[in-house]
Write an enzyme that holds these catalytic residues in place. Structure first.
Site, PDB file in Angstrom:
ATOM      1  N   SER A 224       0.850  -1.179   0.000  1.00 61.10           N
ATOM      2  CA  SER A 224       0.000   0.000   0.000  1.00 61.10           C
ATOM      3  C   SER A 224       0.891   1.236   0.000  1.00 61.10           C
ATOM      4  O   SER A 224       1.853   1.311   0.771  1.00 61.10           O
ATOM      5  CB  SER A 224      -0.865  -0.055   1.249  1.00 61.10           C
ATOM      6  OG  SER A 224      -1.606   1.128   1.372  1.00 61.10           O
TER       7      SER A 224
ATOM      8  N   HIS B  60       2.298  12.036  -0.534  1.00 60.98           N
ATOM      9  CA  HIS B  60       1.897  13.443  -0.431  1.00 60.98           C
ATOM     10  C   HIS B  60       3.099  14.279  -0.864  1.00 60.98           C
ATOM     11  O   HIS B  60       4.175  14.161  -0.284  1.00 60.98           O
ATOM     12  CB  HIS B  60       1.498  13.789   1.005  1.00 60.98           C
ATOM     13  CG  HIS B  60       0.272  13.071   1.469  1.00 60.98           C
ATOM     14  ND1 HIS B  60      -0.987  13.441   1.069  1.00 60.98           N
ATOM     15  CD2 HIS B  60       0.105  11.997   2.273  1.00 60.98           C
ATOM     16  CE1 HIS B  60      -1.875  12.639   1.620  1.00 60.98           C
ATOM     17  NE2 HIS B  60      -1.242  11.746   2.352  1.00 60.98           N
TER      18      HIS B  60
ATOM     19  N   HIS C 191      -2.189   7.243  -4.642  1.00 62.49           N
ATOM     20  CA  HIS C 191      -2.439   6.089  -3.780  1.00 62.49           C
ATOM     21  C   HIS C 191      -2.477   4.832  -4.645  1.00 62.49           C
ATOM     22  O   HIS C 191      -3.094   4.829  -5.708  1.00 62.49           O
ATOM     23  CB  HIS C 191      -3.789   6.282  -3.067  1.00 62.49           C
ATOM     24  CG  HIS C 191      -4.327   5.049  -2.427  1.00 62.49           C
ATOM     25  ND1 HIS C 191      -5.567   4.536  -2.745  1.00 62.49           N
ATOM     26  CD2 HIS C 191      -3.798   4.237  -1.489  1.00 62.49           C
ATOM     27  CE1 HIS C 191      -5.774   3.443  -2.017  1.00 62.49           C
ATOM     28  NE2 HIS C 191      -4.729   3.238  -1.255  1.00 62.49           N
TER      29      HIS C 191
ATOM     30  N   ASN D  55      -2.594   0.376  -4.169  1.00 59.99           N
ATOM     31  CA  ASN D  55      -2.672  -0.754  -3.254  1.00 59.99           C
ATOM     32  C   ASN D  55      -2.963  -2.005  -4.065  1.00 59.99           C
ATOM     33  O   ASN D  55      -3.768  -1.971  -4.988  1.00 59.99           O
ATOM     34  CB  ASN D  55      -3.804  -0.489  -2.229  1.00 59.99           C
ATOM     35  CG  ASN D  55      -4.223  -1.733  -1.461  1.00 59.99           C
ATOM     36  OD1 ASN D  55      -5.361  -2.187  -1.581  1.00 59.99           O
ATOM     37  ND2 ASN D  55      -3.316  -2.280  -0.697  1.00 59.99           N
ATOM     38  N   THR D  56      -2.253  -3.099  -3.771  1.00 60.08           N
ATOM     39  CA  THR D  56      -2.662  -4.406  -4.300  1.00 60.08           C
ATOM     40  C   THR D  56      -2.518  -5.418  -3.183  1.00 60.08           C
ATOM     41  O   THR D  56      -1.637  -5.295  -2.327  1.00 60.08           O
ATOM     42  CB  THR D  56      -1.827  -4.879  -5.518  1.00 60.08           C
ATOM     43  OG1 THR D  56      -0.441  -4.828  -5.173  1.00 60.08           O
ATOM     44  CG2 THR D  56      -2.064  -4.021  -6.746  1.00 60.08           C
ATOM     45  N   ARG D  57      -3.411  -6.378  -3.161  1.00 60.06           N
ATOM     46  CA  ARG D  57      -3.414  -7.344  -2.061  1.00 60.06           C
ATOM     47  C   ARG D  57      -3.964  -8.689  -2.526  1.00 60.06           C
ATOM     48  O   ARG D  57      -4.741  -8.761  -3.486  1.00 60.06           O
ATOM     49  CB  ARG D  57      -4.261  -6.811  -0.905  1.00 60.06           C
ATOM     50  CG  ARG D  57      -5.671  -6.440  -1.310  1.00 60.06           C
ATOM     51  CD  ARG D  57      -6.442  -5.666  -0.238  1.00 60.06           C
ATOM     52  NE  ARG D  57      -7.784  -5.318  -0.720  1.00 60.06           N
ATOM     53  CZ  ARG D  57      -8.101  -4.205  -1.382  1.00 60.06           C
ATOM     54  NH1 ARG D  57      -7.194  -3.294  -1.632  1.00 60.06           N
ATOM     55  NH2 ARG D  57      -9.333  -4.005  -1.798  1.00 60.06           N
TER      56      ARG D  57
ATOM     57  N   HIS E 248      -5.930   8.333 -16.845  1.00 63.69           N
ATOM     58  CA  HIS E 248      -6.999   7.368 -17.105  1.00 63.69           C
ATOM     59  C   HIS E 248      -6.726   6.511 -18.351  1.00 63.69           C
ATOM     60  O   HIS E 248      -7.071   5.333 -18.366  1.00 63.69           O
ATOM     61  CB  HIS E 248      -8.351   8.083 -17.194  1.00 63.69           C
ATOM     62  CG  HIS E 248      -8.959   8.314 -15.840  1.00 63.69           C
ATOM     63  ND1 HIS E 248      -9.673   7.342 -15.180  1.00 63.69           N
ATOM     64  CD2 HIS E 248      -8.917   9.376 -14.990  1.00 63.69           C
ATOM     65  CE1 HIS E 248     -10.071   7.804 -14.001  1.00 63.69           C
ATOM     66  NE2 HIS E 248      -9.623   9.043 -13.849  1.00 63.69           N
TER      67      HIS E 248
ATOM     68  N   HIS F  60     -20.468  13.661   2.945  1.00 63.09           N
ATOM     69  CA  HIS F  60     -20.752  14.841   3.771  1.00 63.09           C
ATOM     70  C   HIS F  60     -20.251  16.121   3.109  1.00 63.09           C
ATOM     71  O   HIS F  60     -20.653  17.216   3.497  1.00 63.09           O
ATOM     72  CB  HIS F  60     -20.168  14.671   5.168  1.00 63.09           C
ATOM     73  CG  HIS F  60     -18.678  14.585   5.194  1.00 63.09           C
ATOM     74  ND1 HIS F  60     -17.989  13.458   4.813  1.00 63.09           N
ATOM     75  CD2 HIS F  60     -17.738  15.486   5.540  1.00 63.09           C
ATOM     76  CE1 HIS F  60     -16.706  13.677   4.927  1.00 63.09           C
ATOM     77  NE2 HIS F  60     -16.508  14.897   5.370  1.00 63.09           N
TER      78      HIS F  60
END
Lengths: 279, 279
Positions: free
Chosen positions: A102, A106, A116, A118-120, A149, A179
């Site tokens: 992961s 910044h 960001h 992540n692979t799992r 993209h 929110h």
């Protein structure tokens, strides 16, 4: 399955090394207005999981990367009863195994997006891959976003013709702050419970995602590597990062799951920005 | 009950005015090293709740108060089915009414603690008061902490002899970050579902809490009003504020409830610090 687990886990670890080296190279190549600072170097910290396994956090605070965390982990054991019903295949048997990498970056420059990846690979009585790549610019630029993209689409097309549409929509749905009624960034791809029945095919796609990140993100960085910025631009970046904090602490499933299952707090919250504001 | 509701709500609004005036006075009296800045003044913003009622946010960004938010609200309507079982007395009838005042102060000086105060009156088929005061110093000082707790004890003693013990423990239990295994601050008092059967007695205690805050916090501020600080002390304050953000976004029930019931995001997240770090 043991062979698959080892293969995935070793590959994630190896990718971690390659990405860390690549990011350290970027630090060295920098020649902008922050050269009074030394090029950043990753610091590594090993952690153990009380219930089994552990991980390695690599953090670098540099002149291009204000703070970048790369976490590799391989954890296993038994899920607590409250989580057995939340994880596919764990209701019958709480035994689980999970390994992944992961990354959250910044950047000092408000013109370079936060990134960001992540692979799992997760194994209970079922087995699946998950992961994704997404970008959070403070100042979205159409050219950059469409380059990003398009590259992701190429990666997805290696898996099948419909995956980009599916995974980019999944990403938009996932990285949304209800929110604030705003997306976290400009999207990317997100996938979970990937298991087409052919492990090698799935693994091969996951490898493309990992390699893709190592290929795409440095290109985005290098486009603006030595550019300067104003205080006002930096101020806006810190506000955008406030939203990033809100997303990760209020909504992110991985963060919630990690904190509620007594995961390694330092590794889980490595994703938080070095500075953020709510002016 | 309508008379009680009006009395409570008017009192909260009036307390809001007094506290805002008091904090503006502190800004004027300041003569430390930030006098290049003008004394802060509260800015007010009215918000409406789509389902009924609304509130008024007062925010001041000054030279003593880096950011202080004072929110007064009076909201009413019907709770959504998913919340009926979470709010006492709402299972039979979703009609609710709530009014309160909530204050969070983040100070420029790392030597002056952040402070939080809230009092509220809620009415469903049941009626109760809730609230509390707590302090979050970056550098806890025994003298200050014991002054603070002694004053709270005096307030609690006006209600009954056991309330301080009960409410200060409640506060310690509530403002705790399990993932950090650390308290948010040095405690204070916290109470909820206060209804002894004598409304005037409960209201009278709640008024003591409100007036107490207006009395105690300025004393704590004035002790160190014009003191200076180092960059390193400021750095530590920003890290402490990161923990404050973590608590509010991950654990605080009011924040969760507000965000999940489509409350006013600006009013709810007014509590977040102007700057925070996770270095």
């Amino acid at each position: 399955m043991e062979i698959y687990k080892n293969k995935a886990s070793e590959w994630f670890k190896n990718l971690r090394n390659k990405i860390c080296n690549c990011f350290e190279e970027i630090e060295k190549n920098y020649s902008g207005n922050m050269t009074t600072l030394q090029p950043g170097k990753f610091q590594r910290k090993i952690w153990e999981r009380p219930g089994g396994g552990g991980g390695e956090i690599s953090i670098m605070r540099g002149r291009v990367f204000e703070k970048v965390g790369v976490n590799y982990s391989k954890v296993y054991g038994k899920l607590s009863p409250q989580f057995q019903n939340k994880i596919p295949g764990a209701a019958k048997d709480p035994t689980f195994w999970a390994s992944g990498i992961s990354i959250v970056a910044h950047m000092n420059s408000p013109h370079i997006p936060a990134a960001h990846m992540n692979t799992r690979f997760i194994s209970t009585t079922e087995n699946w891959f998950g992961g994704g790549i997404d970008l959070t610019p403070t100042f979205p630029e159409e050219k950059e976003t469409s380059f990003f993209h398009n590259e992701l689409k190429k990666i997805c097309n290696t898996y099948n013709a419909k995956s980009y549409e599916k995974y980019s929509k999944w990403c938009d749905d996932y990285f949304f702050l209800p929110h604030r009624k705003e997306p976290r960034g400009v999207g990317g791809i997100f996938f979970d419970q990937l298991n087409c029945g052919n492990w090698e095919k799935d693994f091969s796609f996951v490898k493309e995602v990992g390699k893709g990140f190592k290929n795409i993100f440095p290109k985005i960085i290098n486009n603006k590597l030595n550019n300067t910025w104003t205080d006002e631009e930096k101020r806006k970046q810190l506000i955008k990062r406030g939203r990033y904090v809100e997303f990760n602490l209020i909504h992110d499933r991985g963060t919630k799951f990690g904190l509620e299952t007594d995961g390694n707090t330092e590794a889980i919250l490595m994703s938080l920005p070095p500075h953020a504001s709510w002016p």
